[in-house]
Design a protein around this motif. Structure first.
Motif, PDB file in Angstrom:
ATOM      1  N   ILE A  87       0.733  -1.194  -0.243  1.00 37.67           N
ATOM      2  CA  ILE A  87      -0.016   0.166  -0.022  1.00 37.67           C
ATOM      3  C   ILE A  87       0.924   1.091  -0.165  1.00 37.67           C
ATOM      4  O   ILE A  87       0.543   2.209  -0.785  1.00 37.67           O
ATOM      5  N   THR A  88       2.056   1.292   0.713  1.00 42.91           N
ATOM      6  CA  THR A  88       2.812   2.393   0.741  1.00 42.91           C
ATOM      7  C   THR A  88       3.390   2.581  -0.308  1.00 42.91           C
ATOM      8  O   THR A  88       3.558   3.757  -0.979  1.00 42.91           O
ATOM      9  N   LEU A  89       3.870   1.772  -1.269  1.00 35.10           N
ATOM     10  CA  LEU A  89       4.535   1.933  -2.384  1.00 35.10           C
ATOM     11  C   LEU A  89       3.338   2.154  -3.656  1.00 35.10           C
ATOM     12  O   LEU A  89       3.648   3.116  -4.367  1.00 35.10           O
ATOM     13  N   ALA A  90       2.395   1.738  -3.462  1.00 38.42           N
ATOM     14  CA  ALA A  90       1.223   2.109  -4.421  1.00 38.42           C
ATOM     15  C   ALA A  90       0.889   3.648  -4.257  1.00 38.42           C
ATOM     16  O   ALA A  90       0.486   3.986  -5.187  1.00 38.42           O
ATOM     17  N   SER A  91       0.985   3.842  -3.050  1.00 35.36           N
ATOM     18  CA  SER A  91       0.587   5.290  -2.744  1.00 35.36           C
ATOM     19  C   SER A  91       1.413   6.297  -3.388  1.00 35.36           C
ATOM     20  O   SER A  91       0.914   7.382  -4.124  1.00 35.36           O
ATOM     21  N   PHE A  92       2.612   5.924  -3.595  1.00 34.74           N
ATOM     22  CA  PHE A  92       3.492   6.809  -4.489  1.00 34.74           C
ATOM     23  C   PHE A  92       3.057   6.946  -5.944  1.00 34.74           C
ATOM     24  O   PHE A  92       3.249   8.079  -6.588  1.00 34.74           O
ATOM     25  N   TYR A  93       2.372   5.877  -6.400  1.00 36.86           N
ATOM     26  CA  TYR A  93       1.851   6.182  -7.960  1.00 36.86           C
ATOM     27  C   TYR A  93       0.466   6.640  -7.880  1.00 36.86           C
ATOM     28  O   TYR A  93      -0.065   7.406  -9.014  1.00 36.86           O
ATOM     29  N   PHE A  94      -0.345   6.192  -7.091  1.00 38.12           N
ATOM     30  CA  PHE A  94      -1.799   6.411  -7.147  1.00 38.12           C
ATOM     31  C   PHE A  94      -2.238   7.662  -6.563  1.00 38.12           C
ATOM     32  O   PHE A  94      -3.397   8.281  -7.032  1.00 38.12           O
ATOM     33  N   VAL A  95      -1.597   7.904  -5.336  1.00 38.89           N
ATOM     34  CA  VAL A  95      -2.132   9.263  -4.664  1.00 38.89           C
ATOM     35  C   VAL A  95      -0.755  10.108  -4.327  1.00 38.89           C
ATOM     36  O   VAL A  95      -0.564  10.440  -3.221  1.00 38.89           O
ATOM     37  N   PRO A  96       0.059  10.492  -5.330  1.00 36.68           N
ATOM     38  CA  PRO A  96       1.084  11.204  -4.958  1.00 36.68           C
ATOM     39  C   PRO A  96       1.036  12.448  -4.429  1.00 36.68           C
ATOM     40  O   PRO A  96       1.841  13.057  -3.684  1.00 36.68           O
ATOM     41  N   ASP A  97      -0.277  13.252  -4.745  1.00 35.56           N
ATOM     42  CA  ASP A  97      -0.485  14.538  -4.292  1.00 35.56           C
ATOM     43  C   ASP A  97      -0.580  14.561  -2.519  1.00 35.56           C
ATOM     44  O   ASP A  97      -1.150  13.541  -2.058  1.00 35.56           O
ATOM     45  N   PHE A  98       0.161  15.446  -2.095  1.00 28.43           N
ATOM     46  CA  PHE A  98      -0.056  15.674  -0.387  1.00 28.43           C
ATOM     47  C   PHE A  98       0.448  14.628   0.138  1.00 28.43           C
ATOM     48  O   PHE A  98      -0.128  14.237   1.365  1.00 28.43           O
ATOM     49  N   LEU A  99       1.280  13.507  -0.264  1.00 26.84           N
ATOM     50  CA  LEU A  99       1.732  12.628   0.362  1.00 26.84           C
ATOM     51  C   LEU A  99       2.445  12.682   1.440  1.00 26.84           C
ATOM     52  O   LEU A  99       2.472  12.330   2.460  1.00 26.84           O
ATOM     53  N   SER A 100       3.280  14.007   1.631  1.00 27.00           N
ATOM     54  CA  SER A 100       4.049  14.138   2.746  1.00 27.00           C
ATOM     55  C   SER A 100       3.181  14.601   4.030  1.00 27.00           C
ATOM     56  O   SER A 100       3.303  14.342   5.091  1.00 27.00           O
ATOM     57  N   VAL A 101       2.261  15.228   3.659  1.00 26.50           N
ATOM     58  CA  VAL A 101       1.014  15.452   4.668  1.00 26.50           C
ATOM     59  C   VAL A 101       0.457  14.348   5.268  1.00 26.50           C
ATOM     60  O   VAL A 101       0.278  14.251   6.562  1.00 26.50           O
ATOM     61  N   ARG A 102      -0.039  13.287   4.486  1.00 27.19           N
ATOM     62  CA  ARG A 102      -0.353  12.107   4.927  1.00 27.19           C
ATOM     63  C   ARG A 102       0.429  11.329   6.014  1.00 27.19           C
ATOM     64  O   ARG A 102       0.162  10.758   6.865  1.00 27.19           O
ATOM     65  N   ALA A 103       1.664  11.466   5.308  1.00 28.43           N
ATOM     66  CA  ALA A 103       2.842  10.616   6.229  1.00 28.43           C
ATOM     67  C   ALA A 103       3.220  11.471   7.328  1.00 28.43           C
ATOM     68  O   ALA A 103       3.245  10.701   8.627  1.00 28.43           O
ATOM     69  N   THR A 104       2.859  12.669   7.266  1.00 29.99           N
ATOM     70  CA  THR A 104       3.080  13.643   8.768  1.00 29.99           C
ATOM     71  C   THR A 104       1.842  13.317   9.668  1.00 29.99           C
ATOM     72  O   THR A 104       2.259  12.977  10.764  1.00 29.99           O
ATOM     73  N   ALA A 105       0.774  12.755   9.051  1.00 28.51           N
ATOM     74  CA  ALA A 105      -0.283  12.634   9.913  1.00 28.51           C
ATOM     75  C   ALA A 105      -0.015  11.274  10.562  1.00 28.51           C
ATOM     76  O   ALA A 105      -0.570  11.152  11.976  1.00 28.51           O
ATOM     77  N   GLY A 106       0.566  10.259   9.759  1.00 29.80           N
ATOM     78  CA  GLY A 106       0.949   8.880  10.505  1.00 29.80           C
ATOM     79  C   GLY A 106       1.897   9.136  11.414  1.00 29.80           C
ATOM     80  O   GLY A 106       1.711   8.474  12.236  1.00 29.80           O
ATOM     81  N   ILE A 107       2.746   9.881  11.164  1.00 28.75           N
ATOM     82  CA  ILE A 107       4.116  10.160  12.206  1.00 28.75           C
ATOM     83  C   ILE A 107       3.370  10.687  13.489  1.00 28.75           C
ATOM     84  O   ILE A 107       3.834  10.134  14.486  1.00 28.75           O
ATOM     85  N   ALA A 108       2.484  11.789  13.404  1.00 30.00           N
ATOM     86  CA  ALA A 108       1.833  12.258  14.351  1.00 30.00           C
ATOM     87  C   ALA A 108       1.063  11.297  15.392  1.00 30.00           C
ATOM     88  O   ALA A 108       1.130  11.267  16.546  1.00 30.00           O
ATOM     89  N   LEU A 109       0.369  10.517  14.530  1.00 35.22           N
ATOM     90  CA  LEU A 109      -0.490   9.153  15.322  1.00 35.22           C
ATOM     91  C   LEU A 109       0.727   8.316  16.148  1.00 35.22           C
ATOM     92  O   LEU A 109       0.266   7.947  17.092  1.00 35.22           O
ATOM     93  N   LEU A 110       1.535   8.046  15.465  1.00 33.23           N
ATOM     94  CA  LEU A 110       2.570   7.220  16.290  1.00 33.23           C
ATOM     95  C   LEU A 110       3.405   7.927  17.369  1.00 33.23           C
ATOM     96  O   LEU A 110       3.545   7.354  18.429  1.00 33.23           O
ATOM     97  N   ILE A 111       3.621   9.194  17.117  1.00 33.45           N
ATOM     98  CA  ILE A 111       4.018  10.007  18.379  1.00 33.45           C
ATOM     99  C   ILE A 111       3.136  10.180  19.548  1.00 33.45           C
ATOM    100  O   ILE A 111       3.181   9.832  20.673  1.00 33.45           O
ATOM    101  N   ALA A 112       1.829  10.090  19.050  1.00 32.53           N
ATOM    102  CA  ALA A 112       0.780  10.230  20.082  1.00 32.53           C
ATOM    103  C   ALA A 112       0.636   9.228  20.909  1.00 32.53           C
ATOM    104  O   ALA A 112       0.508   9.079  22.032  1.00 32.53           O
ATOM    105  N   ASP A 113       0.622   7.836  20.114  1.00 33.76           N
ATOM    106  CA  ASP A 113       0.602   6.517  20.976  1.00 33.76           C
ATOM    107  C   ASP A 113       1.724   6.636  22.065  1.00 33.76           C
ATOM    108  O   ASP A 113       1.548   6.051  22.896  1.00 33.76           O
ATOM    109  N   THR A 114       3.040   6.959  21.639  1.00 34.52           N
ATOM    110  CA  THR A 114       4.088   7.042  22.365  1.00 34.52           C
ATOM    111  C   THR A 114       3.903   7.981  23.618  1.00 34.52           C
ATOM    112  O   THR A 114       4.062   7.442  24.907  1.00 34.52           O
ATOM    113  N   LEU A 115       3.213   9.132  23.442  1.00 35.58           N
ATOM    114  CA  LEU A 115       3.037   9.949  24.554  1.00 35.58           C
ATOM    115  C   LEU A 115       1.814   9.418  25.553  1.00 35.58           C
ATOM    116  O   LEU A 115       2.039   9.646  26.568  1.00 35.58           O
ATOM    117  N   LEU A 116       0.906   8.922  24.857  1.00 31.58           N
ATOM    118  CA  LEU A 116      -0.310   8.417  25.799  1.00 31.58           C
ATOM    119  C   LEU A 116       0.359   7.153  26.360  1.00 31.58           C
ATOM    120  O   LEU A 116      -0.329   6.881  27.401  1.00 31.58           O
TER     121      LEU A 116
END
Length: 186
Positions: A87-116
């Motif tokens: 899915i990660t590799l396919a996202s570069f081809y199928f949904v390349p727009d704003f992919l850095s924002v989506r990845a940042t959202a994922g990182i934020a959720l992983l950070i939130a898990d650690t903080l919680l």
């Protein structure tokens, strides 16, 4: 509870690090205005930012998948990992727009898990300021993850008036200072 038993962060350090990051972010908005604006306004569609944020999110989430316990679908972790990587590799081809924002959202959720995890089973008065910020971060991550163009629009709105940037910067510094003050009560 946590597969990262060796990386379990105490509430003290979670609050301290979060407070320092907020103060640093607010300071960067104030002291490096032009640079911060250039970076932030280019970030949503930046190919370089996409590469780095996707690499961080993919690596961190893959590690989490590989450390699942049997009660958390751990028997299927290799299948889940292959599916996630596809899915990660396919996202570069199928949904390349704003992919850095989506990845940042994922990182934020992983950070939130650690903080919680750091605040888990602590007295409500001890964790209130950190957990309040983390829940706001989770809501924001869901919003920008599902509608990443809103980050671009929000940044454009923010930079239309210098006062807005200053208010955000001083708000980040103020809340970071509150978190630093809260660490003194631990």
């Amino acid at each position: 509870r946590n597969a990262f038993y060796w990386f379990t962060m105490s509430l003290f350090y979670a609050t301290l690090i979060t407070g320092l990051c907020l103060i640093f972010s607010g300071g960067a908005l104030i002291f490096t205005k032009a640079r911060a604006q250039k970076f932030l306004t280019a970030f949503p569609r930046s190919k370089q930012a996409t590469f780095y944020t996707m690499a961080i999110a993919m690596t961190w989430f893959s590690y989490r998948l590989l450390n699942l316990s049997p009660s958390d679908f751990g028997d299927y972790k290799h299948i889940l990992l292959l599916l996630f990587l596809a899915i990660t590799l396919a996202s570069f081809y199928f949904v390349p727009d704003f992919l850095s924002v989506r990845a940042t959202a994922g990182i934020a959720l992983l950070i939130a898990d650690t903080l919680l995890d750091a605040a888990f089973m602590r007295e409500p008065s001890e964790r209130l300021f950190l957990v309040g910020f983390v829940y706001a971060m989770i809501v924001l991550a869901f919003i920008i993850g599902t509608s990443p163009y809103l980050m671009r629009d929000s940044l454009n709105w923010l930079y239309k008036k210098a006062l807005r940037v200053k208010l955000l910067a001083y708000s980040l510094i103020a809340y970071g200072s509150i978190l630093l003050w809260a660490t003194l009560s631990y």
